[in-house]
Design a protein around this motif. Structure first.
Motif, PDB file in Angstrom:
ATOM      1  N   LEU A  57      -7.729  -5.242  -1.823  1.00 16.96           N
ATOM      2  CA  LEU A  57      -7.663  -3.781  -1.976  1.00 16.96           C
ATOM      3  C   LEU A  57      -7.927  -3.407  -3.434  1.00 16.96           C
ATOM      4  O   LEU A  57      -7.104  -2.791  -4.096  1.00 16.96           O
ATOM      5  N   THR A  58      -9.110  -3.805  -3.909  1.00 11.78           N
ATOM      6  CA  THR A  58      -9.463  -3.533  -5.298  1.00 11.78           C
ATOM      7  C   THR A  58      -9.945  -2.095  -5.455  1.00 11.78           C
ATOM      8  O   THR A  58     -10.004  -1.324  -4.496  1.00 11.78           O
ATOM      9  N   HIS A  59     -10.344  -1.767  -6.677  1.00 14.31           N
ATOM     10  CA  HIS A  59     -10.819  -0.416  -7.001  1.00 14.31           C
ATOM     11  C   HIS A  59     -12.296  -0.239  -6.684  1.00 14.31           C
ATOM     12  O   HIS A  59     -12.855   0.835  -6.887  1.00 14.31           O
ATOM     13  N   ASP A  60     -12.952  -1.283  -6.179  1.00 10.20           N
ATOM     14  CA  ASP A  60     -14.404  -1.266  -6.001  1.00 10.20           C
ATOM     15  C   ASP A  60     -14.771  -1.904  -4.664  1.00 10.20           C
ATOM     16  O   ASP A  60     -14.428  -3.061  -4.402  1.00 10.20           O
ATOM     17  N   HIS A  61     -15.480  -1.162  -3.807  1.00 11.62           N
ATOM     18  CA  HIS A  61     -15.834  -1.681  -2.490  1.00 11.62           C
ATOM     19  C   HIS A  61     -16.726  -2.915  -2.587  1.00 11.62           C
ATOM     20  O   HIS A  61     -16.595  -3.857  -1.790  1.00 11.62           O
ATOM     21  N   TYR A  67      -2.201 -13.899  -2.232  1.00 13.47           N
ATOM     22  CA  TYR A  67      -2.940 -13.300  -3.332  1.00 13.47           C
ATOM     23  C   TYR A  67      -3.267 -11.856  -2.976  1.00 13.47           C
ATOM     24  O   TYR A  67      -3.937 -11.590  -1.970  1.00 13.47           O
ATOM     25  N   VAL A  68      -2.784 -10.940  -3.790  1.00 16.99           N
ATOM     26  CA  VAL A  68      -3.054  -9.520  -3.598  1.00 16.99           C
ATOM     27  C   VAL A  68      -4.092  -9.117  -4.637  1.00 16.99           C
ATOM     28  O   VAL A  68      -3.810  -9.091  -5.841  1.00 16.99           O
ATOM     29  N   PHE A  69      -5.296  -8.816  -4.184  1.00 15.81           N
ATOM     30  CA  PHE A  69      -6.384  -8.458  -5.089  1.00 15.81           C
ATOM     31  C   PHE A  69      -6.436  -6.945  -5.257  1.00 15.81           C
ATOM     32  O   PHE A  69      -6.779  -6.206  -4.333  1.00 15.81           O
ATOM     33  N   GLY A  70      -6.055  -6.494  -6.445  1.00 16.40           N
ATOM     34  CA  GLY A  70      -6.053  -5.061  -6.739  1.00 16.40           C
ATOM     35  C   GLY A  70      -4.664  -4.579  -7.083  1.00 16.40           C
ATOM     36  O   GLY A  70      -3.772  -4.561  -6.228  1.00 16.40           O
ATOM     37  N   ALA A  71      -4.470  -4.192  -8.351  1.00 14.42           N
ATOM     38  CA  ALA A  71      -3.148  -3.763  -8.822  1.00 14.42           C
ATOM     39  C   ALA A  71      -3.028  -2.247  -8.866  1.00 14.42           C
ATOM     40  O   ALA A  71      -2.377  -1.698  -9.750  1.00 14.42           O
ATOM     41  N   GLY A  72      -3.675  -1.580  -7.918  1.00 19.59           N
ATOM     42  CA  GLY A  72      -3.553  -0.130  -7.835  1.00 19.59           C
ATOM     43  C   GLY A  72      -2.265   0.262  -7.130  1.00 19.59           C
ATOM     44  O   GLY A  72      -1.327  -0.534  -7.011  1.00 19.59           O
ATOM     45  N   HIS A  73      -2.210   1.488  -6.629  1.00 15.33           N
ATOM     46  CA  HIS A  73      -0.981   1.995  -6.012  1.00 15.33           C
ATOM     47  C   HIS A  73      -0.576   1.176  -4.786  1.00 15.33           C
ATOM     48  O   HIS A  73       0.590   0.789  -4.648  1.00 15.33           O
TER      49      HIS A  73
END
Length: 294
Positions: A185-189, A121-127
């Motif tokens: 690796l989401t957009h929010d710490h 599971y990869v959390f965070g669809a950013g770069h």
């Protein structure tokens, strides 16, 4: 639906005549073991028995049988200088014309293999998340890209990747099957910390990793102790993912470095589970699957 599962169906549907090449014997040093197979048609191949001169010989042998509509005799090939392949072992190959029944068996075999793949599971669809999902999609893993933002999932450039849109990513962690890997690796710490804490509570996780710096690592450790009250869980966290040997923050570099350690952890856990299942025969249900949306 995953790419590999779709490919075998597409290949069998497109090809008019196909021969199944299977490794029936593998003695000494060989490119593949007896679980390997390959499909050969007049114009294409699917999968591999190891490449090199051995595979070229097998393809030629199969296509000659297709061309002249004759049975292809088995092969027993020493991997030595005479064929320009210096593995040193010996490989046995069988050649079978694919009938509708065999095609159904091959599809079922592919489905079983796909279903048994370790979940990542990869959390965070950013770069970085997108690049990591791309890198992991090449491996024998079931990769799910998770995000709270629909636009980011829609914008993902990874072909045929599974995605999960959810307002509660921590619930995804709780519902994941045993042996899953969690990469945060989401957009929010704050969201990173919440998901990481949930993942670290699972003793059956193959891998828990979070993107970050020394400062973020220290901050999370303090937060985990203060908010969760279980500072010992921190020892099971990989942070930063991908290690510290290469000082390069480009998404593709981070993803490539991290993919190796994630795949190693996931497949190692899977292999241990397979060995345990072989040693002790128990009745049980298959791992649960999350509803995945695209």
């Amino acid at each position: 639906m995953s790419a590999a599962r779709e490919d075998i169906r597409d290949f069998l549907r497109r090809a008019q005549a196909v021969i199944l090449v299977e490794v029936t014997g593998a003695a000494g040093s060989t490119p593949r073991d007896t679980d390997a197979f390959m499909l050969v048609s007049e114009r294409g191949i699917f999968a591999t028995i190891g490449g090199g001169q051995l595979e070229y010989m097998a393809i030629d042998h199969a296509r000659r049988a297709l061309r002249f509509n004759v049975a292809a005799e088995p092969m027993n090939v020493p991997l030595g200088p005479e064929i320009g392949q210096c593995c040193g072992g010996r490989v046995g190959l069988s050649f079978t014309v694919v009938t509708p029944l065999i095609a159904r068996d091959l599809i079922a075999r592919s489905d079983r293999e796909m279903a048994s793949r370790p979940h990542v599971y990869v959390f965070g669809a950013g770069h970085v998340g997108d690049a990591l999902a791309m890198a992991l999609s090449l491996a024998p893993l079931r990769v799910i890209l998770v995000d709270t933002r629909e636009d980011e999932l829609i914008a993902s450039t990874v072909p045929r990747i599974e995605t999960c849109l959810t307002a509660m990513p921590e619930a995804v962690v709780r519902d994941a099957p045993a042996g899953s890997s969690f990469v945060i690796l989401t957009h929010d710490h704050a969201l990173d910390f919440l998901v990481a804490a949930e993942a670290l509570k699972r003793p059956d996780a193959a891998y828990v990793g979070m993107i970050g710096s020394k400062t973020k690592r220290a901050t999370f450790r303090n937060w985990l102790s203060r908010e969760v009250g279980q500072p010992d869980l921190f020892e099971n966290l990989v942070c930063p993912i991908g290690g510290t040997a290469v000082k390069d923050k480009r998404p593709a570099v981070i993803a490539t470095l991290a993919a190796s350690e994630i795949m190693t952890a996931a497949l190692t856990w899977s292999a241990k589970g397979t060995q345990s299942s072989s040693a002790v025969s128990t009745a049980g249900s298959s791992p649960s699957s999350l509803p995945i949306s695209r």
